[in-house]
Scaffold this motif. Structure first.
Motif, PDB file in Angstrom:
ATOM      1  N   SER A  30      39.402  49.887  12.536  1.00  0.00           N
ATOM      2  CA  SER A  30      40.618  50.226  11.781  1.00  0.00           C
ATOM      3  C   SER A  30      41.816  50.148  12.715  1.00  0.00           C
ATOM      4  O   SER A  30      41.711  50.401  13.909  1.00  0.00           O
ATOM      5  N   GLY A  39      30.598  46.300   7.844  1.00  0.00           N
ATOM      6  CA  GLY A  39      30.909  47.590   7.260  1.00  0.00           C
ATOM      7  C   GLY A  39      30.453  48.725   8.148  1.00  0.00           C
ATOM      8  O   GLY A  39      29.603  48.553   9.021  1.00  0.00           O
ATOM      9  N   VAL A  74      28.399  52.618   2.401  1.00  0.00           N
ATOM     10  CA  VAL A  74      28.995  51.623   3.307  1.00  0.00           C
ATOM     11  C   VAL A  74      30.462  51.420   2.932  1.00  0.00           C
ATOM     12  O   VAL A  74      30.805  51.275   1.769  1.00  0.00           O
ATOM     13  N   ARG A  75      31.322  51.420   3.945  1.00  0.00           N
ATOM     14  CA  ARG A  75      32.737  51.093   3.779  1.00  0.00           C
ATOM     15  C   ARG A  75      32.981  49.768   4.485  1.00  0.00           C
ATOM     16  O   ARG A  75      32.770  49.644   5.686  1.00  0.00           O
ATOM     17  N   ARG A  76      33.379  48.762   3.728  1.00  0.00           N
ATOM     18  CA  ARG A  76      33.637  47.439   4.312  1.00  0.00           C
ATOM     19  C   ARG A  76      34.806  47.520   5.290  1.00  0.00           C
ATOM     20  O   ARG A  76      35.806  48.168   5.029  1.00  0.00           O
ATOM     21  N   VAL A  77      34.631  46.823   6.415  1.00  0.00           N
ATOM     22  CA  VAL A  77      35.694  46.713   7.413  1.00  0.00           C
ATOM     23  C   VAL A  77      36.412  45.389   7.215  1.00  0.00           C
ATOM     24  O   VAL A  77      37.624  45.334   7.052  1.00  0.00           O
ATOM     25  N   ASP A 135      27.668  55.345   6.466  1.00  0.00           N
ATOM     26  CA  ASP A 135      27.567  56.789   6.578  1.00  0.00           C
ATOM     27  C   ASP A 135      26.111  57.100   6.922  1.00  0.00           C
ATOM     28  O   ASP A 135      25.209  56.864   6.112  1.00  0.00           O
ATOM     29  N   GLU A 186      29.226  46.253  -2.333  1.00  0.00           N
ATOM     30  CA  GLU A 186      29.409  47.283  -1.314  1.00  0.00           C
ATOM     31  C   GLU A 186      28.383  48.375  -1.587  1.00  0.00           C
ATOM     32  O   GLU A 186      28.535  49.155  -2.527  1.00  0.00           O
TER      33      GLU A 186
END
Length: 184
Positions: free
Chosen positions: A30, A100, A92-95, A103, A88
């Motif tokens: 990020s 990704g 999972v949070r895509r980067v 968690d 998704e």
């Protein structure tokens, strides 16, 4: 710097020799007005993932060890995955693209069928707002595009030179910079 570096690589300049980031390759997870966060993808440890997070051992990619993500919060773990397809998965949070952050409280059996690769990192690299931009401006970091497999290579220790070499020009020459110039 007006653009986000999320999903790109920071490659340590030789001037960072002797620091925590000596020959580091950092994948940016990020980067915005609140600061920046990434993980060093070329620092495997001797700690097996199975020794600290046994449920994730069947999911992680070879060599199956925890990687040192950076100097911040070494007692915390962060999971990075390459996701199959465009969905998704839960947890999972895509980067960027297929990459990704997972968690690690999500059950591993939910994540396993949705991913093609995974790494676990102890700690991370973090920068306050404008701090990273200052370090880039002073020449401490080279910003380059990441390839999808960079974070999951089995030869991670060689990634610094490999990434520089594939850039061509002056950066490719940096790949042959000696680890200890005084021995040259």
């Amino acid at each position: 710097m007006n653009r986000s570096l999320t999903g790109q690589l920071l490659v340590a300049a030789p001037t960072l020799r002797g620091s925590t980031f000596d020959r580091a390759v950092v994948l940016m997870l990020s980067h915005d007005g609140d600061g920046a966060l990434g993980v060093m993808v070329n620092r495997p440890t001797d700690v097996l993932v199975g020794d600290v997070l046994p449920a994730w051992m069947p999911v992680v990619s070879e060599p199956g060890v925890v990687f040192q993500g950076g100097p911040v919060s070494l007692d915390s773990a962060l999971g990075l995955v390459a996701v199959h397809g465009s969905d998704e998965p839960l947890g999972v949070r895509r980067v960027r693209g297929r990459l990704g952050v997972v968690d690690l409280d999500t059950p591993a059996e939910i994540i396993e069928p949705a991913v093609s690769a995974m790494r676990v990192f102890a700690g991370y690299a973090g920068w306050a707002p404008d701090q990273l931009e200052g370090e880039i401006d002073e020449g401490s970091w080279f910003v380059v595009d990441a390839e999808p497999t960079d974070a999951f290579r089995t030869d991670a220790e060689d990634l610094w030179a490999m990434v520089l070499r594939r850039q061509g020009g002056q950066l490719a020459l940096m790949a042959s910079f000696p680890a200890d110039p005084s021995l040259n």
